[in-house]
Scaffold this motif. Structure first.
Motif, PDB file in Angstrom:
ATOM      1  N   GLN A  11       0.837  -1.203   0.000  1.00 50.37           N
ATOM      2  CA  GLN A  11       0.000   0.000   0.000  1.00 50.37           C
ATOM      3  C   GLN A  11       0.873   1.256   0.000  1.00 50.37           C
ATOM      4  O   GLN A  11       0.618   2.208  -0.743  1.00 50.37           O
ATOM      5  CB  GLN A  11      -0.937  -0.015   1.216  1.00 50.37           C
ATOM      6  CG  GLN A  11      -1.888   1.143   1.274  1.00 50.37           C
ATOM      7  CD  GLN A  11      -2.870   1.147   0.099  1.00 50.37           C
ATOM      8  OE1 GLN A  11      -3.221   0.099  -0.442  1.00 50.37           O
ATOM      9  NE2 GLN A  11      -3.269   2.342  -0.323  1.00 50.37           N
ATOM     10  N   ARG A  14       2.504   1.552  -3.434  1.00 59.35           N
ATOM     11  CA  ARG A  14       1.524   2.018  -4.423  1.00 59.35           C
ATOM     12  C   ARG A  14       1.283   3.525  -4.302  1.00 59.35           C
ATOM     13  O   ARG A  14       1.191   4.226  -5.318  1.00 59.35           O
ATOM     14  CB  ARG A  14       0.211   1.260  -4.249  1.00 59.35           C
ATOM     15  CG  ARG A  14       0.248  -0.097  -4.822  1.00 59.35           C
ATOM     16  CD  ARG A  14      -1.131  -0.736  -4.758  1.00 59.35           C
ATOM     17  NE  ARG A  14      -0.982  -2.141  -5.134  1.00 59.35           N
ATOM     18  CZ  ARG A  14      -1.664  -3.129  -4.637  1.00 59.35           C
ATOM     19  NH1 ARG A  14      -2.580  -2.894  -3.724  1.00 59.35           N
ATOM     20  NH2 ARG A  14      -1.463  -4.345  -5.036  1.00 59.35           N
ATOM     21  N   GLU A  15       1.171   4.001  -3.098  1.00 62.91           N
ATOM     22  CA  GLU A  15       0.943   5.437  -2.896  1.00 62.91           C
ATOM     23  C   GLU A  15       2.141   6.253  -3.389  1.00 62.91           C
ATOM     24  O   GLU A  15       1.993   7.299  -4.030  1.00 62.91           O
ATOM     25  CB  GLU A  15       0.658   5.719  -1.421  1.00 62.91           C
ATOM     26  CG  GLU A  15      -0.681   5.235  -0.951  1.00 62.91           C
ATOM     27  CD  GLU A  15      -0.876   5.415   0.568  1.00 62.91           C
ATOM     28  OE1 GLU A  15      -0.011   6.035   1.221  1.00 62.91           O
ATOM     29  OE2 GLU A  15      -1.898   4.945   1.052  1.00 62.91           O
ATOM     30  N   SER A  18       2.275   6.055  -7.176  1.00 65.10           N
ATOM     31  CA  SER A  18       1.205   6.871  -7.748  1.00 65.10           C
ATOM     32  C   SER A  18       1.662   8.318  -7.898  1.00 65.10           C
ATOM     33  O   SER A  18       1.433   8.950  -8.935  1.00 65.10           O
ATOM     34  CB  SER A  18      -0.036   6.789  -6.857  1.00 65.10           C
ATOM     35  OG  SER A  18      -0.983   7.725  -7.267  1.00 65.10           O
ATOM     36  N   LYS A  21       4.176   8.374 -10.677  1.00 64.51           N
ATOM     37  CA  LYS A  21       3.516   8.264 -11.981  1.00 64.51           C
ATOM     38  C   LYS A  21       2.955   9.610 -12.421  1.00 64.51           C
ATOM     39  O   LYS A  21       3.075   9.979 -13.599  1.00 64.51           O
ATOM     40  CB  LYS A  21       2.385   7.232 -11.911  1.00 64.51           C
ATOM     41  CG  LYS A  21       2.817   5.816 -11.982  1.00 64.51           C
ATOM     42  CD  LYS A  21       1.577   4.900 -11.979  1.00 64.51           C
ATOM     43  CE  LYS A  21       1.977   3.443 -12.026  1.00 64.51           C
ATOM     44  NZ  LYS A  21       0.809   2.557 -12.010  1.00 64.51           N
ATOM     45  N   ASP A  22       2.342  10.338 -11.489  1.00 58.15           N
ATOM     46  CA  ASP A  22       1.814  11.662 -11.831  1.00 58.15           C
ATOM     47  C   ASP A  22       2.951  12.596 -12.275  1.00 58.15           C
ATOM     48  O   ASP A  22       2.810  13.347 -13.249  1.00 58.15           O
ATOM     49  CB  ASP A  22       1.076  12.273 -10.634  1.00 58.15           C
ATOM     50  CG  ASP A  22      -0.231  11.548 -10.310  1.00 58.15           C
ATOM     51  OD1 ASP A  22      -0.741  10.846 -11.211  1.00 58.15           O
ATOM     52  OD2 ASP A  22      -0.720  11.703  -9.182  1.00 58.15           O
TER      53      ASP A  22
END
Length: 137
Positions: A11, A14-15, A18, A21-22
């Motif tokens: 988790q 992933r955060e 994320s 990725k942005d």
């Protein structure tokens, strides 16, 4: 507990991914925009190169034209100087002629006056018929 720990780590990863990725997606957009700007700059530089090439040609033509005009300009300047000198000479000669004409007119007036005086000039001739005085001696 191992599973829970793994799920927690996933988790968190992933955060974190994320956000990355942005950021990567934003960087892709910026790079795409930069590519477009660079392409536009290339076109502008190419246009400027063409303009500079045309200017060089025009300047070369102007240099040739000016080089051809210089001898003609010198010749024209020399002719004008000669004409000015001749004009001054002719002006002086005209002044001399004016003076001679004035002298001639004055002389003519004096001559006409003298002719008029001679025309109206009268002499009185007296002839005496007395006996002559002869001295012998």
């Amino acid at each position: 507990m191992d599973q829970e720990l793994l799920d927690g780590i996933r988790q968190i990863v992933r955060e974190e991914i994320s956000g990355v990725k942005d950021d990567v997606s934003s960087l892709k957009g910026d790079v795409s925009s930069l590519k477009s700007d660079v392409s536009s700059l290339k076109n502008d530089v190419s246009g400027l190169k063409d303009d500079v090439s045309l200017l060089k040609t025009d300047v070369s033509i102007l240099k040739t034209d000016v080089a051809e005009m210089k001898p003609q300009l010198k010749e024209n300047t020399d002719m004008i100087r000669t004409l000015l000198a001749r004009t001054e000479t002719h002006g002086a000669k005209l002044d001399q002629l004016d003076l001679k004409m004035a002298n001639l007119e004055g002389t003519e007036k004096r001559q006409n006056k003298l002719e008029e005086e001679f025309y109206h000039h009268r002499h009185k001739i007296v002839i005496e018929t007395d006996s002559p005085d002869f001295k012998v001696g």
